[in-house]
Enzyme design. Sequence first.
Site, PDB file in Angstrom:
ATOM      1  N   ASN A  10       0.865  -1.176   0.000  1.00  0.00           N
ATOM      2  CA  ASN A  10       0.000   0.000   0.000  1.00  0.00           C
ATOM      3  C   ASN A  10       0.907   1.232   0.000  1.00  0.00           C
ATOM      4  O   ASN A  10       1.509   1.552   1.020  1.00  0.00           O
ATOM      5  CB  ASN A  10      -0.894  -0.030   1.257  1.00  0.00           C
ATOM      6  CG  ASN A  10      -1.747   1.213   1.400  1.00  0.00           C
ATOM      7  OD1 ASN A  10      -1.783   2.063   0.504  1.00  0.00           O
ATOM      8  ND2 ASN A  10      -2.432   1.343   2.526  1.00  0.00           N
ATOM      9  N   TRP A  11       0.978   1.876  -1.154  1.00  0.00           N
ATOM     10  CA  TRP A  11       1.899   3.016  -1.291  1.00  0.00           C
ATOM     11  C   TRP A  11       1.330   4.290  -0.665  1.00  0.00           C
ATOM     12  O   TRP A  11       2.028   5.307  -0.614  1.00  0.00           O
ATOM     13  CB  TRP A  11       2.230   3.253  -2.774  1.00  0.00           C
ATOM     14  CG  TRP A  11       2.951   2.108  -3.434  1.00  0.00           C
ATOM     15  CD1 TRP A  11       3.375   0.943  -2.854  1.00  0.00           C
ATOM     16  CD2 TRP A  11       3.355   2.017  -4.810  1.00  0.00           C
ATOM     17  NE1 TRP A  11       4.012   0.153  -3.778  1.00  0.00           N
ATOM     18  CE2 TRP A  11       4.015   0.784  -4.993  1.00  0.00           C
ATOM     19  CE3 TRP A  11       3.217   2.875  -5.917  1.00  0.00           C
ATOM     20  CZ2 TRP A  11       4.527   0.372  -6.224  1.00  0.00           C
ATOM     21  CZ3 TRP A  11       3.723   2.474  -7.154  1.00  0.00           C
ATOM     22  CH2 TRP A  11       4.381   1.228  -7.298  1.00  0.00           C
ATOM     23  N   LYS A  12       0.073   4.246  -0.257  1.00  0.00           N
ATOM     24  CA  LYS A  12      -0.594   5.406   0.354  1.00  0.00           C
ATOM     25  C   LYS A  12      -0.423   6.651  -0.542  1.00  0.00           C
ATOM     26  O   LYS A  12      -0.339   6.515  -1.765  1.00  0.00           O
ATOM     27  CB  LYS A  12      -0.084   5.618   1.776  1.00  0.00           C
ATOM     28  CG  LYS A  12      -0.238   4.329   2.621  1.00  0.00           C
ATOM     29  CD  LYS A  12      -0.055   4.519   4.095  1.00  0.00           C
ATOM     30  CE  LYS A  12      -0.224   3.164   4.795  1.00  0.00           C
ATOM     31  NZ  LYS A  12      -0.100   3.258   6.238  1.00  0.00           N
ATOM     32  N   HIS A  94      -9.386   1.008   5.043  1.00  0.00           N
ATOM     33  CA  HIS A  94      -8.105   1.198   5.731  1.00  0.00           C
ATOM     34  C   HIS A  94      -8.328   2.102   6.946  1.00  0.00           C
ATOM     35  O   HIS A  94      -9.160   3.012   6.902  1.00  0.00           O
ATOM     36  CB  HIS A  94      -7.079   1.816   4.769  1.00  0.00           C
ATOM     37  CG  HIS A  94      -5.695   1.783   5.337  1.00  0.00           C
ATOM     38  ND1 HIS A  94      -5.267   2.702   6.266  1.00  0.00           N
ATOM     39  CD2 HIS A  94      -4.666   0.927   5.140  1.00  0.00           C
ATOM     40  CE1 HIS A  94      -4.015   2.402   6.606  1.00  0.00           C
ATOM     41  NE2 HIS A  94      -3.630   1.333   5.946  1.00  0.00           N
ATOM     42  N   GLU A  96      -6.780   4.526   8.023  1.00  0.00           N
ATOM     43  CA  GLU A  96      -6.624   5.962   7.753  1.00  0.00           C
ATOM     44  C   GLU A  96      -7.896   6.531   7.125  1.00  0.00           C
ATOM     45  O   GLU A  96      -8.237   7.697   7.345  1.00  0.00           O
ATOM     46  CB  GLU A  96      -5.384   6.179   6.868  1.00  0.00           C
ATOM     47  CG  GLU A  96      -4.102   5.947   7.681  1.00  0.00           C
ATOM     48  CD  GLU A  96      -2.952   5.339   6.906  1.00  0.00           C
ATOM     49  OE1 GLU A  96      -2.962   5.376   5.661  1.00  0.00           O
ATOM     50  OE2 GLU A  96      -2.020   4.814   7.564  1.00  0.00           O
ATOM     51  N   GLU A 164      -4.995  -4.994  10.592  1.00  0.00           N
ATOM     52  CA  GLU A 164      -4.002  -3.937  10.783  1.00  0.00           C
ATOM     53  C   GLU A 164      -4.301  -3.198  12.087  1.00  0.00           C
ATOM     54  O   GLU A 164      -5.126  -2.263  12.098  1.00  0.00           O
ATOM     55  CB  GLU A 164      -4.045  -2.953   9.614  1.00  0.00           C
ATOM     56  CG  GLU A 164      -3.718  -3.574   8.275  1.00  0.00           C
ATOM     57  CD  GLU A 164      -3.124  -2.558   7.311  1.00  0.00           C
ATOM     58  OE1 GLU A 164      -2.027  -2.808   6.816  1.00  0.00           O
ATOM     59  OE2 GLU A 164      -3.754  -1.516   7.073  1.00  0.00           O
ATOM     60  N   GLY A 170       2.814   2.250  10.833  1.00  0.00           N
ATOM     61  CA  GLY A 170       3.760   3.346  10.674  1.00  0.00           C
ATOM     62  C   GLY A 170       4.499   3.718  11.947  1.00  0.00           C
ATOM     63  O   GLY A 170       5.121   4.779  12.022  1.00  0.00           O
ATOM     64  N   SER A 210       3.849  -2.152  10.365  1.00  0.00           N
ATOM     65  CA  SER A 210       5.303  -2.186  10.589  1.00  0.00           C
ATOM     66  C   SER A 210       5.940  -3.515  10.171  1.00  0.00           C
ATOM     67  O   SER A 210       6.878  -3.995  10.814  1.00  0.00           O
ATOM     68  CB  SER A 210       5.629  -1.852  12.052  1.00  0.00           C
ATOM     69  OG  SER A 210       5.189  -0.539  12.359  1.00  0.00           O
ATOM     70  N   GLY A 231       3.023  -1.109   4.315  1.00  0.00           N
ATOM     71  CA  GLY A 231       3.018   0.316   4.008  1.00  0.00           C
ATOM     72  C   GLY A 231       4.413   0.796   3.692  1.00  0.00           C
ATOM     73  O   GLY A 231       4.938   0.599   2.596  1.00  0.00           O
ATOM     74  N   GLY A 232       5.071   1.407   4.684  1.00  0.00           N
ATOM     75  CA  GLY A 232       6.372   2.048   4.484  1.00  0.00           C
ATOM     76  C   GLY A 232       7.383   1.199   3.726  1.00  0.00           C
ATOM     77  O   GLY A 232       8.022   1.681   2.773  1.00  0.00           O
TER      78      GLY A 232
HETATM   79  P1  13P Z   1       3.278   0.354   7.711  1.00  0.00           P
HETATM   80  O1  13P Z   1       3.786  -0.916   7.062  1.00  0.00           O
HETATM   81  O2  13P Z   1       3.991   1.580   7.240  1.00  0.00           O
HETATM   82  O3  13P Z   1       3.186   0.225   9.187  1.00  0.00           O
HETATM   83  O4  13P Z   1       1.763   0.554   7.179  1.00  0.00           O
HETATM   84  C1  13P Z   1       0.888  -0.505   7.236  1.00  0.00           C
HETATM   85  C2  13P Z   1      -0.334  -0.152   6.466  1.00  0.00           C
HETATM   86  O5  13P Z   1      -1.075   0.730   6.835  1.00  0.00           O
HETATM   87  C3  13P Z   1      -0.588  -0.884   5.227  1.00  0.00           C
HETATM   88  O6  13P Z   1      -1.879  -0.641   4.755  1.00  0.00           O
END
Ligand code: 13P
Length: 251
Positions: A10-12, A94, A96, A164, A170, A210, A231-232
């Site tokens: 997920n590149w957000k 998600h 967020e 998640e 993050g 993470s 994510g990251g």
């Molecule tokens: P991180 O891997 O940066 O913690 O993010 C997880 C995430 O929200 C994937 O959708």
Amino acid sequence: MTRTPIAAGNWKMNGTNAEARALCRGLAGIDAIDSVDVVLSPSFTQLPLVRDFWRGANVHIAGQNMHTQPSGAYTGEISPVQLAEVADWVILGHSERRQFFCEDDQALALKLRAAEAHSLTPILCVGESEAERENQRTSAVLTRQVSVALGDSPAPSGLVIAYEPVWAIGTGQAATPDEAQAACAHIRSVLTETLGAETADTVRILYGGSVNPSNIADFMAQPDVDGALVGGASLQADAFLAITQAIADSV
Ligand code: 13P
């Protein structure tokens, strides 16, 4: 039941088109990693170029959100019809989106149906906040999120669920493998109640929060964890390649 594991990135809201293209180049060969479904989820503006880059390859492309309606006066939204032109999967709910854009379980129930109607494979995200965790509400929150989103309808085809925990996203503070297993097993038990054991057994449940190349193998060693939503680390080609390879090696 063997479930093909998933490596989803997920590149957000990150990167320019040029950076998205460079990231795709850095991921060269990821489609050749056997026994894993790779999913890349860039921003809407990057979807056409990412789709074109991987055309014909064994890589799925996912939107990060979508509206329920096929068209209409919904300024700023993307419809499932529009998304299906450039993607075959979609991330829904998600944390967020729940936190910053007021998405709730009822809205997600409609979005799941819309995904099904437009042949988009959904990744439904669920997970408790830090306060809910501290108050021992994790299981109750997961039960509500999964059962309200699924409602009484049959499971959307190919349904994927991502666990998640909000506090792990993050932060560098991943859940422990045992915590991830307990939550994923609980989600599967809710699926068994709502959809029946046979279907529940086919649903892939991912861990996200993470995830990195060093901790992925321990998550994959858990019986109810069928992959990761990253994510990251998915923004670094080497890290995402290493995670994907570790997921494949866990089979
Ligand atoms: P991180 O891997 O940066 O913690 O993010 C997880 C995430 O929200 C994937 O959708």
